[in-house]
Structure formats: C-alpha cells, structure tokens
Design an enzyme around this catalytic site. Structure first.
Site, mmCIF file in Angstrom:
data_model
loop_
_atom_site.group_PDB
_atom_site.id
_atom_site.type_symbol
_atom_site.label_atom_id
_atom_site.label_comp_id
_atom_site.label_asym_id
_atom_site.label_seq_id
_atom_site.Cartn_x
_atom_site.Cartn_y
_atom_site.Cartn_z
ATOM 1 N N TYR A 143 0.657 -1.327 0.010
ATOM 2 C CA TYR A 143 0.047 0.377 0.359
ATOM 3 C C TYR A 143 1.595 0.764 0.072
ATOM 4 C CZ TYR A 143 -3.456 3.627 1.743
ATOM 5 O OH TYR A 143 -4.366 4.638 2.004
ATOM 6 N N ASP A 238 8.664 2.631 0.133
ATOM 7 C CA ASP A 238 8.564 3.352 0.466
ATOM 8 C C ASP A 238 8.192 2.790 1.671
ATOM 9 O OD1 ASP A 238 5.714 4.136 2.019
ATOM 10 O OD2 ASP A 238 4.918 3.312 0.208
ATOM 11 N N LYS A 266 4.358 8.253 8.766
ATOM 12 C CA LYS A 266 4.167 7.906 9.671
ATOM 13 C C LYS A 266 4.864 8.693 11.261
ATOM 14 C CE LYS A 266 1.310 4.655 8.666
ATOM 15 N NZ LYS A 266 0.872 4.203 6.891
#
Ligand code: PLP
Length: 428
Positions: A143, A238, A266
């Site tokens: 994702y 990523d 994050k």
C-alpha cells in the site's frame, strides 16, 4: 445499553461516512463497535467508557516513543505558542531535513509534505519527470497511500473489503501501473526484459506492513536495485511505515540497499501530519522551484507538526533505543507463539524492529496470496477476545502491529497472559 462507544458510533455515522475518517477504524472486517479514544499515555489509551487498553497500533506507527511523551508534548506546546503556521520557511524545517539526511544516508535532499499519500504521489511524479517515462511497477499487497495510479490491487483497508481496486479511478489512470508479486524475482526480471526502457520507477515497501507484516527477501530487493540501475529506472522505497520503525536508518539500513528516492511518514511526524520524500540530490533538483516537477503544500513543514517530528527523531537516537524496541517486540512475538502452541491453535508470528505480524496460518507468509490464505475468522475471534481483555490489536487480519518504547516487560507479560486465555478459549 448505554455504551458510550456505541452511541458515539451511531452519532458519527449521521455526519461522517461509516462514522470514521479512515476506513479500517470502522471495525468492518472484525465486526463490533469501534472504540472512541479519549486520551492516551505511554503504551495505553482509554475509550469513551474509560476502559484502558494496551495499544498495539500506536497511531499506526507514529507513537514509537509512547503516547503523549512529555518531551514531544512540550515541544508541540512551545511551537504552538509561537504561532500555528506561517506559509513561510522556518529554521525547524532545516533542522528536520538535516536530521533526516543524517539518519538516512541515501537521502541527500528531502522535501516535507503532510501525508504518506502525498509523499509517494510526489515521488512517482518526480521519477516520471526525471526519466521522461510513464510506466511504474508496484507489488500486490503493498500500500502506498490512495493516489489514483497506486490504487491497483492495493493492500490494507481495501483487502478487507475484498475489493482490489477503488471506484472512481479511471482505467486510463492506471494503465501505466504494472502490478507484480512481492518476493518474485523472476517476474521482475521478465518484466524489465520486456519493457525496461519504459519503466520510470519501481515502488516497494521494503518491509511490507499493509498486508500484515511481510518481509522482503534480500535477493528480491537486490534484484530490484540491480534492474533499476541497469535500465535507468528510479528505485523508490516506500518507508512511510518501516522508516525509523524497523531500524534507525529504516529498512534500507537493515538490508544495506540504497534506493534512489525514499518516502517517509508516520514516525517522522511523531503523531502529527509530517511526511517526506527525498533522495539523490540530482533527482531532487528536478523539483520546483529548481526544476520542472511541480509539488507544493500550504501545510508542508508546518512548524507545530515539525516540532513533534523533530523531538521524536531526537528521542529515537538515544543509545540502545532500537535494541530495546526489537527485544520487547521479540519477547511479545515469542510469548504469543508459545501461548498458541500450548493451546494447540495454528498460529505463527514474526517481527522486525518495533513492528510485528500475527498470522493464523502454519507458516509466516511471504506473499500476498499466502497472506490471503490465512484464517481470518480465527483472527477475528482472537481480536475480540483480546479487546475484551483490554488489549487493542489492529482491527484487521491484514494489518501489522506496533510496539512502542513504553511497552515494558509488565505490559508484554500482561499481553501474553491474556493471549494464553484467548487461545485456550478458541480451542474450546
Ligand atoms: C500509511 C502508509 C502510506 C500512506 O500514508 P498516509 O499518511 O496515510 O497518507 C503510504 N505508504 C505506506 C507504506 C504506508 O504504510
């Protein structure tokens, strides 16, 4: 019933689609009522009924130093008192960029944005702009946020809906996205052989955390690095989830592989909206205002958010931070496996740094297909037994779990004890 979580959920659904601002929070895949959180501290948070939970989602990764860490809170309060945002540069942004470049050597220059979605979306545009090519490769189950061209058999919340793509994404927008199997080196070789000169970039979660936790094999990442170099394609890691989570320098430090561009998020916001993309200086020179790749943001590098991120980045550099975090996570995982074995429940688990995966399957999965074959009914049962016992796991079988530096031995032991009870009830 006067459960406050339930009444809040009913109220929320009147004005917010599904009652939540991000799908997985709605508990759709596990069923039941989402808990509305009132406050958090260290490894715990409390719901609207004032029930305390040991938290294993940590805001989906950012809460690595524990919730409401006094140092972070103080930095945020002080920054807020100086003004919430200026739309003009600040010294804090320079410090933040310097910290990131220092900690992640493949990043020579970096730009701050406000979400992981923005970071990956901008990294793709940069790769395409720099190579003047259109095609991108992503891997099934990874994702990368919800940009159109990446919502192609994406993982996480979407898996839960059993719907591999989103409505509202035109076919035309995804025709340049090639979706390959995670950990499949041969397929990668074949694809580059067939159309290497058209491939702008490969984007990958070097430790996948959105189809539960799945580790890349070193060979898989090495093959990717070699093929990108050979064909002039940009390698994008990523690390929005695994950056500063699996090790101080991210997965690239762990695997000793240098990507061309890295996306972060994050942890680097420490709970506030900060994300970033950065990499080789010659590539980053393509970004406006220097180059022709446009990207901007009203809230990019927001001073309050940067204060939270910067103080978090300083705290994680304390000696032995990652050794301890890894040790606590391993203790948790080892204890859970032993508890399941004792009860005779088919279960395994894995961890890397402060990130872990729980699988109701015989073996730790290494691909999306293997992950999908795990027993989600069993997971759901386990999830609710644990929730009732005050242990908050990710509300989906396809999400990874997160441990913070405040998850001490007592917290881990309590979790294992409750898991023993849960597993034995599951067998009964
Ligand atoms: C969470 C995540 C994103 C998206 O970040 P948002 O801040 O939610 O937009 C992108 N990539 C990975 C690997 C993620 O885990």
């Amino acid at each position: 019933m006067t459960d406050k979580n339930e009444s809040l959920f009913l109220r929320a659904q009147k004005t917010t689609p599904g009652g939540v601002n991000s799908p997985v929070r709605a508990f759709r895949s596990v069923g039941g009522t989402p808990r509305f959180i009132t406050h958090a501290e260290g490894p715990y948070f409390w719901d609207a009924e004032d029930r305390r939970y040991i938290d294993y989602i940590g805001s989906w990764g950012p809460a690595i130093v524990g919730h409401a860490h006094p140092t972070v809170v103080k930095a945020v309060q002080e920054a807020a008192a100086r003004g919430l945002g200026f739309g003009a540069p600040t010294e804090g942004e320079i410090e933040m960029a310097e910290e990131i470049c220092k900690l992640v050597p493949s990043i020579e220059q970096v730009r701050l944005v406000s979400s992981g979605t923005e970071a990956t979306m901008s990294a793709l545009r940069l790769a395409r702009g720099a190579t003047k090519r259109d095609k991108i490769i992503k891997f099934e189950g990874c994702y990368h946020g919800h940009a159109d061209s990446l919502l192609v058999k994406a993982g996480s919340g979407l898996l839960t809906f059993g719907n591999p793509t989103s409505a509202g994404v035109p076919e035309d927008f995804i025709q340049h996205t090639l979706v390959l199997d995670y950990n499949n080196c041969q397929q990668l070789e074949d694809t580059f052989k067939a159309c290497g000169k058209d491939i702008a970039c490969v984007i990958v979660e070097p430790v996948a955390g959105n189809m539960n936790l799945i580790k890349a094999s070193p060979e898989f990442l090495q093959t990717m690095r070699r093929l990108c170099t050979e064909h002039g394609s940009v390698l994008i890691f990523d690390e929005v989830m695994c950056g500063f989570r699996v090790a101080l320098g991210g997965a690239q430090a762990l695997y000793n592989i240098q990507p061309d561009i890295t996306a972060l998020g994050k942890v680097i916001g420490g709970g506030l909206p900060v994300a970033a993309f950065g990499g080789r200086a010659d590539l980053m020179a393509n970004m406006a205002p220097l180059g022709k790749v446009y990207q901007a943001g009203t809230l990019s590098g927001n001073p309050v958010a940067v204060a939270a991120g910067l103080s978090t980045l300083k705290l994680i550099q304390e000696p032995n931070f990652y050794t301890q975090l890894s040790d606590q996570t391993s203790k948790l995982v080892t204890g859970l496996i032993a508890a399941a074995n004792k009860a005779g429940v088919t279960f395994c688990a894995d961890s890397v740094g402060g990130m872990f995966g729980l699988y109701f399957s015989k073996e730790v999965p290494s691909s999306y297909a293997q992950m999908m074959a795990s027993d989600t009914e069993k997971f759901n049962r386990f999830f609710h037994l644990m929730l009732d016992a005050g242990i908050y796991l990710a509300p989906s079988a396809f999400e990874a779990g997160f441990v913070s530096a405040q998850h001490d031995d007592k917290v881990i032991e309590t979790t294992i004890l409750e898991a023993e009870k849960a597993f034995s009830q599951m067998r009964a």
